[in-house]
Design a protein around this motif. Sequence first.
Motif, PDB file in Angstrom:
ATOM      1  N   ALA A 175       0.844  -1.197   0.000  1.00 12.14           N
ATOM      2  CA  ALA A 175       0.000   0.000   0.000  1.00 12.14           C
ATOM      3  C   ALA A 175       0.878   1.246   0.000  1.00 12.14           C
ATOM      4  O   ALA A 175       1.931   1.284   0.642  1.00 12.14           O
ATOM      5  N   LEU A 176       0.419   2.262  -0.720  1.00  8.26           N
ATOM      6  CA  LEU A 176       1.136   3.531  -0.818  1.00  8.26           C
ATOM      7  C   LEU A 176       0.231   4.671  -0.394  1.00  8.26           C
ATOM      8  O   LEU A 176      -0.970   4.672  -0.687  1.00  8.26           O
ATOM      9  N   ALA A 177       0.806   5.649   0.289  1.00  8.81           N
ATOM     10  CA  ALA A 177       0.090   6.876   0.662  1.00  8.81           C
ATOM     11  C   ALA A 177       0.814   8.056   0.024  1.00  8.81           C
ATOM     12  O   ALA A 177       2.034   8.033  -0.123  1.00  8.81           O
ATOM     13  N   ARG A 178       0.058   9.070  -0.328  1.00  6.98           N
ATOM     14  CA  ARG A 178       0.660  10.251  -0.953  1.00  6.98           C
ATOM     15  C   ARG A 178       1.490  11.015   0.064  1.00  6.98           C
ATOM     16  O   ARG A 178       1.045  11.304   1.181  1.00  6.98           O
TER      17      ARG A 178
ATOM     18  N   ALA B 281       0.799  -2.147  -6.736  1.00  8.84           N
ATOM     19  CA  ALA B 281       0.697  -1.251  -5.580  1.00  8.84           C
ATOM     20  C   ALA B 281      -0.742  -0.797  -5.381  1.00  8.84           C
ATOM     21  O   ALA B 281      -1.463  -0.512  -6.329  1.00  8.84           O
ATOM     22  N   ILE B 282      -1.166  -0.732  -4.135  1.00 11.11           N
ATOM     23  CA  ILE B 282      -2.501  -0.265  -3.762  1.00 11.11           C
ATOM     24  C   ILE B 282      -2.369   1.197  -3.344  1.00 11.11           C
ATOM     25  O   ILE B 282      -1.632   1.518  -2.414  1.00 11.11           O
ATOM     26  N   LEU B 283      -3.072   2.087  -4.028  1.00 12.74           N
ATOM     27  CA  LEU B 283      -3.001   3.518  -3.739  1.00 12.74           C
ATOM     28  C   LEU B 283      -4.057   3.882  -2.709  1.00 12.74           C
ATOM     29  O   LEU B 283      -5.254   3.714  -2.950  1.00 12.74           O
TER      30      LEU B 283
ATOM     31  N   LEU C 189       3.321  11.862  -9.377  1.00 12.61           N
ATOM     32  CA  LEU C 189       2.919  12.014  -7.984  1.00 12.61           C
ATOM     33  C   LEU C 189       3.843  11.202  -7.096  1.00 12.61           C
ATOM     34  O   LEU C 189       4.255  10.098  -7.461  1.00 12.61           O
ATOM     35  N   LEU C 190       4.170  11.749  -5.922  1.00 16.03           N
ATOM     36  CA  LEU C 190       5.070  11.084  -4.969  1.00 16.03           C
ATOM     37  C   LEU C 190       4.270  10.263  -3.968  1.00 16.03           C
ATOM     38  O   LEU C 190       3.324  10.767  -3.362  1.00 16.03           O
TER      39      LEU C 190
END
Length: 191
Positions: A12-15, A87-89, A153-154
């Motif tokens: 999982a990814l977070a901004r 990846a899960i956004l 986007l990061l």
Amino acid sequence: MRRSVVGRGAYALARVAVIVRAPAGWLWWSGLLAAGIGALVPAPAGREIGLPAGAAMFVIAAFVVFGVRRRRYATLADGASRAVKGAILQDRAVTLRIWRRAHRWWLLLAFLAAVGSSFALPAAGGLLMAGAALGLWGKAQWLGRWEREQDALLWVRTESAARGGAAGKGVRGYLTTGAAAGDAAPGGARR
């Protein structure tokens, strides 16, 4: 942030900008409320000293918070690699909710400390909080400018950010996606 175990090879990814902005709204409004309450509190220093001191603290806090770890953010951003398809956004609202839930007691203590400090220096503590919020918004906008320039986007892995924020020691690097990914605009604001 809570650890996300999604599946084999997936994560999982977070901004990054959303994590940076997460406390800003709460600090801003509670800081202004604390400053308003503090301006009404009779104190030995008086409003003639408290308000100018608070204004100075507002400006200093904004610049300090804006500048803290900027070099680390820039280094991580410049070394970012492309996120894999698996990846899960994480949604913006989920990132904000998780961050605020994890830090709610610190935010409440900061508000109470700001109100309590008004008995010594009226409004200064609240203005300090509001200045910190402005610095966080500025840093998120700075990250947004990088994202617009790079048309990317990061993102940061949620388990890495959980141990010290978006630029903590546990963060080994950022990941990027195209500018249309996720539900937050460059800089972490709502689309």
